[in-house]
Design a protein around this motif. Sequence first.
Motif, PDB file in Angstrom:
ATOM      1  N   THR A   1     -37.631  44.246  57.062  1.00  0.00           N
ATOM      2  CA  THR A   1     -37.500  45.217  55.972  1.00  0.00           C
ATOM      3  C   THR A   1     -38.270  44.847  54.702  1.00  0.00           C
ATOM      4  OG1 THR A   1     -35.431  44.139  55.308  1.00  0.00           O
ATOM      5  CG2 THR A   1     -35.256  46.039  56.774  1.00  0.00           C
ATOM      6  N   HIS A   2     -39.046  43.768  54.743  1.00  0.00           N
ATOM      7  CA  HIS A   2     -39.814  43.392  53.536  1.00  0.00           C
ATOM      8  C   HIS A   2     -40.688  42.192  53.866  1.00  0.00           C
ATOM      9  CE1 HIS A   2     -38.890  40.039  50.474  1.00  0.00           C
ATOM     10  NE2 HIS A   2     -39.937  40.608  49.920  1.00  0.00           N
ATOM     11  N   ARG A   3     -41.991  42.450  53.936  1.00  0.00           N
ATOM     12  CA  ARG A   3     -42.932  41.346  54.173  1.00  0.00           C
ATOM     13  C   ARG A   3     -44.219  41.643  53.407  1.00  0.00           C
ATOM     14  NH1 ARG A   3     -44.929  39.152  60.053  1.00  0.00           N
ATOM     15  NH2 ARG A   3     -42.694  39.377  60.379  1.00  0.00           N
ATOM     16  N   HIS A   4     -44.697  40.621  52.695  1.00  0.00           N
ATOM     17  CA  HIS A   4     -45.991  40.755  52.024  1.00  0.00           C
ATOM     18  C   HIS A   4     -47.055  40.370  53.041  1.00  0.00           C
ATOM     19  CE1 HIS A   4     -43.471  41.267  48.582  1.00  0.00           C
ATOM     20  NE2 HIS A   4     -42.914  40.101  48.795  1.00  0.00           N
ATOM     21  N   THR A   5     -47.369  41.330  53.899  1.00  0.00           N
ATOM     22  CA  THR A   5     -48.165  41.037  55.089  1.00  0.00           C
ATOM     23  C   THR A   5     -49.544  40.500  54.733  1.00  0.00           C
ATOM     24  OG1 THR A   5     -47.013  42.990  55.949  1.00  0.00           O
ATOM     25  CG2 THR A   5     -48.611  41.952  57.397  1.00  0.00           C
TER      26      THR A   5
ATOM     27  N   VAL B   1     -37.739  47.280  45.586  1.00  0.00           N
ATOM     28  CA  VAL B   1     -37.931  46.499  44.356  1.00  0.00           C
ATOM     29  C   VAL B   1     -37.184  45.167  44.467  1.00  0.00           C
ATOM     30  CG1 VAL B   1     -35.997  47.760  43.271  1.00  0.00           C
ATOM     31  CG2 VAL B   1     -37.636  46.546  41.823  1.00  0.00           C
ATOM     32  N   HIS B   2     -37.824  44.087  44.006  1.00  0.00           N
ATOM     33  CA  HIS B   2     -37.159  42.777  43.997  1.00  0.00           C
ATOM     34  C   HIS B   2     -36.200  42.703  42.812  1.00  0.00           C
ATOM     35  CE1 HIS B   2     -40.821  42.032  46.306  1.00  0.00           C
ATOM     36  NE2 HIS B   2     -40.302  40.912  46.761  1.00  0.00           N
ATOM     37  N   VAL B   3     -34.973  42.268  43.056  1.00  0.00           N
ATOM     38  CA  VAL B   3     -34.019  42.106  41.948  1.00  0.00           C
ATOM     39  C   VAL B   3     -33.230  40.802  42.097  1.00  0.00           C
ATOM     40  CG1 VAL B   3     -33.718  44.597  41.611  1.00  0.00           C
ATOM     41  CG2 VAL B   3     -32.127  43.352  43.095  1.00  0.00           C
TER      42      VAL B   3
ATOM     43  N   SER C   1     -38.666  38.812  56.222  1.00  0.00           N
ATOM     44  CA  SER C   1     -39.318  37.502  56.270  1.00  0.00           C
ATOM     45  C   SER C   1     -40.084  37.181  54.995  1.00  0.00           C
ATOM     46  CB  SER C   1     -40.261  37.427  57.464  1.00  0.00           C
ATOM     47  OG  SER C   1     -41.260  38.410  57.349  1.00  0.00           O
ATOM     48  N   ASP C   2     -40.394  38.186  54.177  1.00  0.00           N
ATOM     49  CA  ASP C   2     -40.953  37.990  52.840  1.00  0.00           C
ATOM     50  C   ASP C   2     -42.351  37.384  52.862  1.00  0.00           C
ATOM     51  OD1 ASP C   2     -41.206  37.869  50.095  1.00  0.00           O
ATOM     52  OD2 ASP C   2     -39.397  36.705  49.727  1.00  0.00           O
ATOM     53  N   VAL C   3     -42.450  36.060  52.914  1.00  0.00           N
ATOM     54  CA  VAL C   3     -43.757  35.416  52.766  1.00  0.00           C
ATOM     55  C   VAL C   3     -44.039  34.431  53.905  1.00  0.00           C
ATOM     56  CG1 VAL C   3     -43.927  35.684  50.284  1.00  0.00           C
ATOM     57  CG2 VAL C   3     -42.719  33.719  51.180  1.00  0.00           C
TER      58      VAL C   3
HETATM   59 ZN    ZN Z   1     -40.903  39.645  48.342  1.00  0.00          ZN
END
Ligand code: ZN
Length: 465
Positions: free
Chosen positions: A63-67, A227-229, A308-310
Amino acid sequence: MAERILIRGAYVLSQDPAIGEVLGGDVLIEGDTIAQVGKGLSAADAQVIDATGDILIPGFIDTHRHTWETSIRTCAPDYALVTYFSGILDNFAPKYRPEDVYAANLWGALECANAGITTLVDWSHIINTPAHADAGIQGLQESGIRSVYAYGFGNTSLQAWWFGPDYTGSVERIDGADARRIRQQYFSSDDGLITMGLATRGTNFCKPDVVRFEWELAKELGVNITVHVAMDRFGYTKGQLTGLRDMDLLYPNTTYVHSSHLTDEEWLLVRDSGGNVSLAPQIELQMGHGWAPAQKAEELGIPVGLSSDVATTASADQFTQMHAIFASERGRRHAASWDENLDGLTPTPDLISCRQVLRWATIDGAKVAGIADRTGSITPGKKADLVIIDGHAVNVAPIIDPVAAVVCAADISNVDTVIVDGRIVKSGGKLHASLDGPRKAVEESRDYLVSKVEPQAGWAVAARA
Ligand SMILES: [Zn+2]
């Protein structure tokens, strides 16, 4: 007639409460759609996949990865969030060319297919030029997986994009004209394999007029915000959610990434506005964002997706995330029990279960990605996004509880077959896509990017050898 595939004899972990877990179950696929789930199905003309003793799950959702960071994979194993900002965003991101984004996105999305992730939310804050956006989308398209392209912003310097020239917030806005172009050019329908979201920075990182512009842009485009919070100290003291509330910008279906330090008041704002959370437990624990508060969200009925994010800092697959959150949320509860002075004979109460974890990695993730109407569970009428886990593997057999086998025992090497939108993209443990070209491109991208930055503390020299 549409092509038909019949998967036979699996432990079917549908993630659909009406269907449940079907042991020795069959799933019939017609074209891109799941047609039937049950026992003893027959379809004379279908391609039959014998999955006896194997486990069939809906494809995982990241649901969130800076591919875009895939081309600098594991360059920052020892970073914390605060060093990541300078070491990755300030250092590498401005150097990215469109071809680097393309190579990273294609390779990262192929990595997803290999790992049984059939939907990826690509959180793309590398829109240094419009061509960077086109390149990112092209990489996703060529991979063949389902994705949400979360159109973001540039990353040309921290002062410009994250903290502002005086550290009171950025004055830079997402390029509204280009976002409209992307929406029209690639995502005129919301039914495609790739759909659109908007990746924003939000309150505490941006001046209020920038926040308002970006939220209203999402509304105009008809796409969800991510959005990152409340990660580490960023936003902790001033309250990003209360800030959005004060501006009347709490939109339904917004994804709040990390959410590690939301206050009780803010949790209620997430719930009452119809928001959801994306948690990246391996990264949050490793880099100091805070805990991955899945249990808190669950208690409030807020959908939890894993992410997985980064790839700069940890492996980017859902087995890793499931292990991390299963251990960390139970670890937190066990620690509280210790503080409550239980006698050691009383089991710790209210521990999360492996079934919750698998749900977060699949159907709840689809809710967070905003596409649970079409994926995330093995439900007739949904798209056929499916994964067969090898139940005979040396680290999986013998199976007593197939959910436990997926959550506690299996890993990427057990992802035998992957089906996206009714198309088999991996079988017999092998991706069908050719990897040589994409690997060469991402290695060339790595060479270029590494050559453009100053060596970082703690780097080995392999990439420069
Ligand atoms: Zn992120």
